[in-house]
Design a protein around this motif. Sequence first.
Motif, PDB file in Angstrom:
ATOM      1  N   TYR A  52       1.685  17.930  43.048  1.00  0.00           N
ATOM      2  CA  TYR A  52       1.443  17.622  44.451  1.00  0.00           C
ATOM      3  C   TYR A  52       1.492  16.096  44.597  1.00  0.00           C
ATOM      4  CZ  TYR A  52      -0.893  17.677  49.033  1.00  0.00           C
ATOM      5  OH  TYR A  52      -1.193  17.515  50.366  1.00  0.00           O
ATOM      6  N   VAL A  53       2.261  15.611  45.575  1.00  0.00           N
ATOM      7  CA  VAL A  53       2.405  14.167  45.772  1.00  0.00           C
ATOM      8  C   VAL A  53       1.719  13.763  47.072  1.00  0.00           C
ATOM      9  CG1 VAL A  53       3.990  12.227  45.900  1.00  0.00           C
ATOM     10  CG2 VAL A  53       4.618  14.255  44.573  1.00  0.00           C
ATOM     11  N   THR A  64       5.342   3.774  42.258  1.00  0.00           N
ATOM     12  CA  THR A  64       4.350   4.681  41.693  1.00  0.00           C
ATOM     13  C   THR A  64       4.000   5.751  42.716  1.00  0.00           C
ATOM     14  OG1 THR A  64       3.390   2.876  40.385  1.00  0.00           O
ATOM     15  CG2 THR A  64       2.049   4.859  40.685  1.00  0.00           C
ATOM     16  N   ALA A  65       4.017   7.001  42.278  1.00  0.00           N
ATOM     17  CA  ALA A  65       3.557   8.096  43.117  1.00  0.00           C
ATOM     18  C   ALA A  65       2.128   8.450  42.738  1.00  0.00           C
ATOM     19  CB  ALA A  65       4.455   9.317  42.956  1.00  0.00           C
ATOM     20  N   ILE A  66       1.349   8.832  43.716  1.00  0.00           N
ATOM     21  CA  ILE A  66      -0.014   9.299  43.468  1.00  0.00           C
ATOM     22  C   ILE A  66       0.019  10.822  43.539  1.00  0.00           C
ATOM     23  CG2 ILE A  66      -2.402   9.219  44.260  1.00  0.00           C
ATOM     24  CD1 ILE A  66      -1.684   6.496  45.535  1.00  0.00           C
ATOM     25  N   CYS A 122       3.413   4.075  46.357  1.00  0.00           N
ATOM     26  CA  CYS A 122       3.022   2.676  46.525  1.00  0.00           C
ATOM     27  C   CYS A 122       3.682   1.853  45.420  1.00  0.00           C
ATOM     28  CB  CYS A 122       1.498   2.535  46.477  1.00  0.00           C
ATOM     29  SG  CYS A 122       0.739   3.184  44.974  1.00  0.00           S
ATOM     30  N   GLY A 123       3.342   0.579  45.386  1.00  0.00           N
ATOM     31  CA  GLY A 123       3.825  -0.272  44.315  1.00  0.00           C
ATOM     32  C   GLY A 123       2.883  -0.137  43.123  1.00  0.00           C
ATOM     33  N   HIS A 124       2.384  -1.251  42.634  1.00  0.00           N
ATOM     34  CA  HIS A 124       1.441  -1.204  41.514  1.00  0.00           C
ATOM     35  C   HIS A 124       0.048  -0.887  42.041  1.00  0.00           C
ATOM     36  CE1 HIS A 124      -0.577  -2.168  37.783  1.00  0.00           C
ATOM     37  NE2 HIS A 124      -1.398  -2.966  38.472  1.00  0.00           N
ATOM     38  N   ILE A 125      -0.654  -0.015  41.337  1.00  0.00           N
ATOM     39  CA  ILE A 125      -2.033   0.311  41.698  1.00  0.00           C
ATOM     40  C   ILE A 125      -2.805   0.634  40.435  1.00  0.00           C
ATOM     41  CG2 ILE A 125      -1.470   2.752  42.084  1.00  0.00           C
ATOM     42  CD1 ILE A 125      -3.632   2.773  44.265  1.00  0.00           C
ATOM     43  N   ASP A 126      -4.069   0.282  40.425  1.00  0.00           N
ATOM     44  CA  ASP A 126      -4.935   0.532  39.281  1.00  0.00           C
ATOM     45  C   ASP A 126      -5.432   1.981  39.335  1.00  0.00           C
ATOM     46  OD1 ASP A 126      -6.810   0.590  37.302  1.00  0.00           O
ATOM     47  OD2 ASP A 126      -7.983  -1.111  38.033  1.00  0.00           O
ATOM     48  N   GLN A 127      -5.319   2.684  38.239  1.00  0.00           N
ATOM     49  CA  GLN A 127      -5.795   4.064  38.172  1.00  0.00           C
ATOM     50  C   GLN A 127      -7.264   4.155  38.555  1.00  0.00           C
ATOM     51  OE1 GLN A 127      -4.185   7.168  37.208  1.00  0.00           O
ATOM     52  NE2 GLN A 127      -6.134   7.927  38.035  1.00  0.00           N
ATOM     53  N   VAL A 178      -6.669  13.203  40.074  1.00  0.00           N
ATOM     54  CA  VAL A 178      -5.662  12.458  40.838  1.00  0.00           C
ATOM     55  C   VAL A 178      -5.180  11.339  39.928  1.00  0.00           C
ATOM     56  CG1 VAL A 178      -5.239  11.056  42.882  1.00  0.00           C
ATOM     57  CG2 VAL A 178      -6.798  13.011  43.014  1.00  0.00           C
ATOM     58  N   ARG A 179      -3.876  11.162  39.795  1.00  0.00           N
ATOM     59  CA  ARG A 179      -3.352  10.229  38.807  1.00  0.00           C
ATOM     60  C   ARG A 179      -2.076   9.566  39.306  1.00  0.00           C
ATOM     61  NH1 ARG A 179       0.706  13.271  36.332  1.00  0.00           N
ATOM     62  NH2 ARG A 179       0.621  15.452  37.027  1.00  0.00           N
ATOM     63  N   LEU A 180      -1.545   8.696  38.481  1.00  0.00           N
ATOM     64  CA  LEU A 180      -0.351   7.933  38.830  1.00  0.00           C
ATOM     65  C   LEU A 180       0.872   8.489  38.115  1.00  0.00           C
ATOM     66  CD1 LEU A 180      -1.839   4.315  38.584  1.00  0.00           C
ATOM     67  CD2 LEU A 180      -1.805   5.873  40.549  1.00  0.00           C
ATOM     68  N   LEU A 181       1.993   8.476  38.831  1.00  0.00           N
ATOM     69  CA  LEU A 181       3.260   8.911  38.257  1.00  0.00           C
ATOM     70  C   LEU A 181       4.301   7.836  38.553  1.00  0.00           C
ATOM     71  CD1 LEU A 181       5.071  11.070  36.921  1.00  0.00           C
ATOM     72  CD2 LEU A 181       5.443  12.024  39.211  1.00  0.00           C
TER      73      LEU A 181
END
Length: 267
Positions: free
Chosen positions: A15-16, A49-51, A20-25, A40-43
């Motif tokens: 699920y997306v 980057t997709a959340i 965004c650009g760079h983001i801290d987990q 919820v994590r980063l891809l």
Amino acid sequence: MSTSGPAVQQQTATYVFAVCGHIDQGALATLPGLGENSPVRLLPFGTLTAIVQHVEAAHFSEDAWRERLSDQRELERCARAHHDVVSAAATRGPTVPLPLATLYRSDERAGQVLQQDADRFHNALRRIEGRVEWGVKVYTPTTPPRPAPPAPATSGRDCPSSGDGRAYLNRKRGIQKRREQHHDEALRTAETVDTALGTVAAASRRLRTHAQELLEPGRTQVLNAAYLVDEDRTDDVARTVQELRRSTGAEIEMSGPWVPYSFVGEV
């Protein structure tokens, strides 16, 4: 619901929520997302980057999603969870929200499809960087104020006359004319508000006004608009709205700041 490829029997799907650009987990660490017992994590894909979150595929099948759409409470829960994740990401930088229930078979497939729209994501991120969305709704009375009643006849005659008929027709014409004038004034008010806020905003978008049956009796919505505004111009928006309330006499509602959902384009 956005999916990729034919429906298949599988245990989980990706699920997306947003891109965004760079983001801290760490910005997402405490978010439950859709409550699917998966973080919820980063891809990452390309330079973006997709959340995302793993969800039970069966919970988002066509039949399951149709059932959720018919359950107002469940639909609101999903929408709120989606918005909470998007909003959390947006506090760390420009974020492009994806539609509710954007779903792919796997992380790999999600990355492949999202990468195809990388240019559009980059354009949207540049457009909204350092900006927020403000919503403005304008209402006017549904009907024009009634004119003063005519003076009573003084002829002393009790029987109807041709003059009475003409007076009745003139009253009907007067009512119609007042309605038309009231409608024109409402449209001018909407244009006045939209033009004034357009001078403060970097971009604006007129949205569909709410149907009359959804509003409180006695008032009509004449403007439903979104404005993309630089973050440091919030006071300008509030001041402009306050001045418009005084100058137009209209009921003006202002809401925000929001993630710029209305200005990220179709992705």
